[in-house]
Enzyme design. Structure first.
Site, PDB file in Angstrom:
ATOM      1  N   SER A 281     -46.956  82.321  84.071  1.00 30.80           N
ATOM      2  CA  SER A 281     -47.835  81.115  83.687  1.00 30.80           C
ATOM      3  C   SER A 281     -48.410  80.801  85.486  1.00 30.80           C
ATOM      4  O   SER A 281     -47.713  81.182  86.276  1.00 30.80           O
ATOM      5  CB  SER A 281     -47.326  79.903  83.082  1.00 30.80           C
ATOM      6  OG  SER A 281     -47.938  78.630  83.616  1.00 30.80           O
TER       7      SER A 281
ATOM      8  N   TYR B  89     -41.651  73.256  81.015  1.00 31.84           N
ATOM      9  CA  TYR B  89     -42.287  74.381  81.246  1.00 31.84           C
ATOM     10  C   TYR B  89     -42.471  75.115  82.671  1.00 31.84           C
ATOM     11  O   TYR B  89     -42.312  76.161  82.797  1.00 31.84           O
ATOM     12  CB  TYR B  89     -43.530  73.939  80.636  1.00 31.84           C
ATOM     13  CG  TYR B  89     -44.673  75.267  80.366  1.00 31.84           C
ATOM     14  CD1 TYR B  89     -44.531  75.742  79.011  1.00 31.84           C
ATOM     15  CD2 TYR B  89     -45.675  75.646  81.371  1.00 31.84           C
ATOM     16  CE1 TYR B  89     -45.672  77.041  78.921  1.00 31.84           C
ATOM     17  CE2 TYR B  89     -46.342  76.536  81.195  1.00 31.84           C
ATOM     18  CZ  TYR B  89     -46.662  77.441  79.666  1.00 31.84           C
ATOM     19  OH  TYR B  89     -47.351  78.437  79.719  1.00 31.84           O
TER      20      TYR B  89
HETATM   21  P1  NAD Z   1     -49.583  79.945  71.141  1.00 34.26           P
HETATM   22  O1  NAD Z   1     -48.864  78.648  70.953  1.00 34.26           O
HETATM   23  O2  NAD Z   1     -50.727  80.305  70.329  1.00 34.26           O
HETATM   24  O3  NAD Z   1     -48.587  81.070  71.041  1.00 34.26           O
HETATM   25  C1  NAD Z   1     -47.102  81.276  71.155  1.00 34.26           C
HETATM   26  C2  NAD Z   1     -46.490  82.065  70.339  1.00 34.26           C
HETATM   27  O4  NAD Z   1     -45.066  82.070  70.584  1.00 34.26           O
HETATM   28  C3  NAD Z   1     -46.819  81.902  69.162  1.00 34.26           C
HETATM   29  O5  NAD Z   1     -46.688  83.135  68.401  1.00 34.26           O
HETATM   30  C4  NAD Z   1     -45.303  81.137  68.355  1.00 34.26           C
HETATM   31  O6  NAD Z   1     -45.311  81.418  66.994  1.00 34.26           O
HETATM   32  C5  NAD Z   1     -44.523  81.782  69.533  1.00 34.26           C
HETATM   33  N1  NAD Z   1     -43.175  81.019  69.418  1.00 34.26           N
HETATM   34  C6  NAD Z   1     -43.119  79.884  69.832  1.00 34.26           C
HETATM   35  N2  NAD Z   1     -41.875  79.386  69.477  1.00 34.26           N
HETATM   36  C7  NAD Z   1     -41.091  80.355  69.166  1.00 34.26           C
HETATM   37  C8  NAD Z   1     -39.719  80.552  68.367  1.00 34.26           C
HETATM   38  N3  NAD Z   1     -38.717  79.488  68.574  1.00 34.26           N
HETATM   39  N4  NAD Z   1     -39.469  81.678  67.689  1.00 34.26           N
HETATM   40  C9  NAD Z   1     -40.488  82.721  67.770  1.00 34.26           C
HETATM   41  N5  NAD Z   1     -41.502  82.624  67.915  1.00 34.26           N
HETATM   42  C10 NAD Z   1     -41.957  81.603  68.720  1.00 34.26           C
HETATM   43  O7  NAD Z   1     -49.966  79.873  72.659  1.00 34.26           O
HETATM   44  P2  NAD Z   1     -50.414  81.083  73.740  1.00 34.26           P
HETATM   45  O8  NAD Z   1     -51.299  80.304  74.587  1.00 34.26           O
HETATM   46  O9  NAD Z   1     -51.088  82.235  73.030  1.00 34.26           O
HETATM   47  O10 NAD Z   1     -48.964  81.461  74.618  1.00 34.26           O
HETATM   48  C11 NAD Z   1     -48.320  82.757  74.586  1.00 34.26           C
HETATM   49  C12 NAD Z   1     -47.667  82.752  75.979  1.00 34.26           C
HETATM   50  O11 NAD Z   1     -48.610  82.618  76.918  1.00 34.26           O
HETATM   51  C13 NAD Z   1     -46.460  81.740  76.194  1.00 34.26           C
HETATM   52  O12 NAD Z   1     -45.341  82.229  76.735  1.00 34.26           O
HETATM   53  C14 NAD Z   1     -47.385  80.611  76.902  1.00 34.26           C
HETATM   54  O13 NAD Z   1     -46.476  80.016  77.746  1.00 34.26           O
HETATM   55  C15 NAD Z   1     -48.136  81.550  77.990  1.00 34.26           C
HETATM   56  N6  NAD Z   1     -49.098  81.065  78.535  1.00 34.26           N
HETATM   57  C16 NAD Z   1     -50.602  80.515  78.000  1.00 34.26           C
HETATM   58  C17 NAD Z   1     -51.133  80.094  78.647  1.00 34.26           C
HETATM   59  C18 NAD Z   1     -52.547  79.245  78.018  1.00 34.26           C
HETATM   60  O14 NAD Z   1     -53.296  78.826  78.753  1.00 34.26           O
HETATM   61  N7  NAD Z   1     -52.773  79.388  76.742  1.00 34.26           N
HETATM   62  C19 NAD Z   1     -51.285  79.946  80.174  1.00 34.26           C
HETATM   63  C20 NAD Z   1     -50.146  80.575  80.808  1.00 34.26           C
HETATM   64  C21 NAD Z   1     -49.104  81.001  80.041  1.00 34.26           C
END
Ligand code: NAD
Length: 253
Positions: A145, A158
């Site tokens: 991130s 986070y």
């Molecule tokens: P999202 O919430 O759409 O996806 C998160 C995923 O993690 C989902 O598939 C969810 O089911 C899974 N998950 C969460 N807790 C879980 C658990 N206990 N068991 C199994 N699966 C679990 O969000 P996203 O933005 O697609 O996030 C994906 C990754 O990218 C994450 O690690 C997030 O921190 C990271 N990220 C996102 C952003 C952003 O701007 N969206 C920025 C930086 C990093």
């Protein structure tokens, strides 16, 4: 031919949290590049399954709550029973909890650290053991991130978890490079997913974020797909322990 080194034909990729958002885009991109994909999700990844079927790709749908690590050995076993091997792991599953640091609850600390850092480490360890047994190397990609680099606001667990993940990326790379295992991370910027819905709904925050992004738009899940395919491929075989920002220029400012 250089483009051949980007192909992933016949590789087996495990992707955590691929029912939505970045994980879904990554799982589909890896399949398009030639992988068989093992998806690990808490709930049924219906949209992902539909897309895999449309493309004619092989997809193993495994269910687990990655808040704890107890199911990891069984998940790895099921992946190997189905496909015979593992080549790539993408630690994508992640959660975020928002609260002022002064009021932040211990549960919100533990849950976020468990999913984002502890499970990512023990998934990597389990897959690395399998890769070492196979003797042909492999790729581990962590989804970090901007808060691997910055402090953030109202998301202390986070920030701690994603900073830990960038450190672990280096630590694991140092120990496993000798086995031809490449451990690297992608640090997405502000992407349009469930994870950032609250920020985008807050008109003032949304405007402040957009004003700071040189590309002047939120990232889309597909924006991380190309860098992930690259890191999963032979083209990235001399990259170890690095975290690539895919952020529309956010960190460059
Ligand atoms: P999202 O919430 O759409 O996806 C998160 C995923 O993690 C989902 O598939 C969810 O089911 C899974 N998950 C969460 N807790 C879980 C658990 N206990 N068991 C199994 N699966 C679990 O969000 P996203 O933005 O697609 O996030 C994906 C990754 O990218 C994450 O690690 C997030 O921190 C990271 N990220 C996102 C952003 C952003 O701007 N969206 C920025 C930086 C990093």
């Amino acid at each position: 031919m250089i483009l051949d080194s980007f192909k992933l034909t016949g590789k087996v990729a495990v992707v955590t949290g691929c029912n939505t958002g970045l994980g879904q885009a990554i799982a589909i991109a890896l399949a398009e590049a030639g992988c068989h994909v093992v998806g690990i999700n808490r709930s049924a990844p219906d949209g992902t399954i539909d897309k895999m079927k449309e493309g004619g790709y092989r997809f193993l749908d495994l269910r687990a709550d990655l808040l704890n690590q107890t199911q990891i050995p069984n998940l790895i076993k099921q992946a190997i029973d189905e496909f015979g091997r593992i080549d790539i792991l993408v630690n994508n599953a992640g959660i975020i909890r928002r609260e002022d640091a002064i009021d932040f609850a211990e549960q919100d600390w533990d849950d976020v650290m468990d999913v984002n850092a502890k499970t990512a480490f023990f998934m990597s360890q389990a897959v690395a053991k399998q890769l070492i047994k196979q003797g042909e190397g492999g790729k581990i990609i962590n989804i970090a991130s901007m808060l691997s680099f910055q402090g953030g606001i109202r998301v202390p667990s986070y920030t701690a978890s994603k900073s830990a993940l960038m450190g672990l990326t280096r630590a694991m790379a140092n120990e496993w490079a000798i086995h031809n295992i490449n451990v690297n991370s992608i640090a997405p910027g502000y992407m349009e997913t469930n994870n950032t819905a609250a920020l985008r709904e807050d008109a003032e925050r949304n405007q402040a974020i957009l004003a700071r992004i040189p590309a002047q738009r939120w990232g889309k899940p597909v924006d991380v797909a190309g860098p992930c395919v690259f890191l999963a491929s032979e083209a990235a075989s001399y990259m170890h322990g690095y975290t690539i920002a895919v952020d529309g220029g956010w960190l460059a400012r």
